[in-house]
Scaffold this active site. Sequence first.
Site, short mmCIF file in Angstrom:
data_model
loop_
_atom_site.label_atom_id
_atom_site.label_comp_id
_atom_site.label_asym_id
_atom_site.label_seq_id
_atom_site.Cartn_x
_atom_site.Cartn_y
_atom_site.Cartn_z
CG LEU A 94 -1.76 1.25 1.46
CD1 LEU A 94 -2.83 1.36 0.37
CD2 LEU A 94 -2.40 1.22 2.84
CB CYS A 95 2.40 3.64 -1.86
SG CYS A 95 2.07 3.49 -3.63
CB ALA A 96 -0.11 8.12 -1.68
#
Length: 294
Positions: A94-96
């Site tokens: 998960l990243c932005a």
Amino acid sequence: MTSRRIINREQRQCSQIRPYLYVSGLAALSPRVLSRFCVCINLIPGFRLSAPPHMKVVHLPLQDNETTDLSPHWANVYKEIEEARKGAGRALLLCAMGISRSATFGIAYVMQYEKKTLHDSYKAVQLARNIICPNVGFFQQLIDLEQKLRGKVSCKIIEPLPGCKVPDVIWQELYDEMIMSMSQDDRHSLASCNLSARSTTNDTMSLRSLNMVNDTSRSLASFHLTHRPIGASPTLLVPSSSSSSSVRGPIPLQRAHTEPPKEASILPKSALRDKSKSGEKKKKWRLSFHKDVV
């Protein structure tokens, strides 16, 4: 060219890289989505995910910056993904926006455990999530990792335009996309210039989602292409004499920012509130930002 509607749709999806490995951005998060995963590897600084007992959350706050060193975290991320795979579970990177940081770790994992080249690993992840685009610094670290694993490299960083550094595999996609957006006359003019970065593949193009084609087209509009004899040193672009008074230099090709100014703004409302109308405390997890997290 990929439409904005398709791009927005893909940003709001958890993309399956492998049956046990997914890449996503914040826009795709919801209680229902997260319930599918046994581990979430959170790469966003200042973001905390308090999850129910069945989910393990690993916080690795990393900036989407070309100078950020990812190498100390390769092994830890691999370990979490492998534990999920062996336990018949699913891991979420998960990243932005699911474009740079999470994609980089996904590519590294495929390269490490499936013994693929960097080029093939990039294409494997891109096939599942077309909008990926690791920043140049991250891609250089992937190149270094491939050199360490295989003793040779399948990709390199090039500078096709003054002040613009980009992985060759991505530039090939950009070149093809740029050709598609040109008129027939412009294509003939470009074909007469022996560009060393010309694409020779028909791979899926990821930069459609990052508006880099428009940036390059604007840069080319301020310059004219020059012919060069065979054997001469490569000449890509030179300032046009007709516009020399107004052109100060090439317009640098800028990679689209993968981080919004305020990451909380792209969180779905469903992920931030408990929709239960009863007075019972049924909320099992929450999303929150903490200023003290670096």
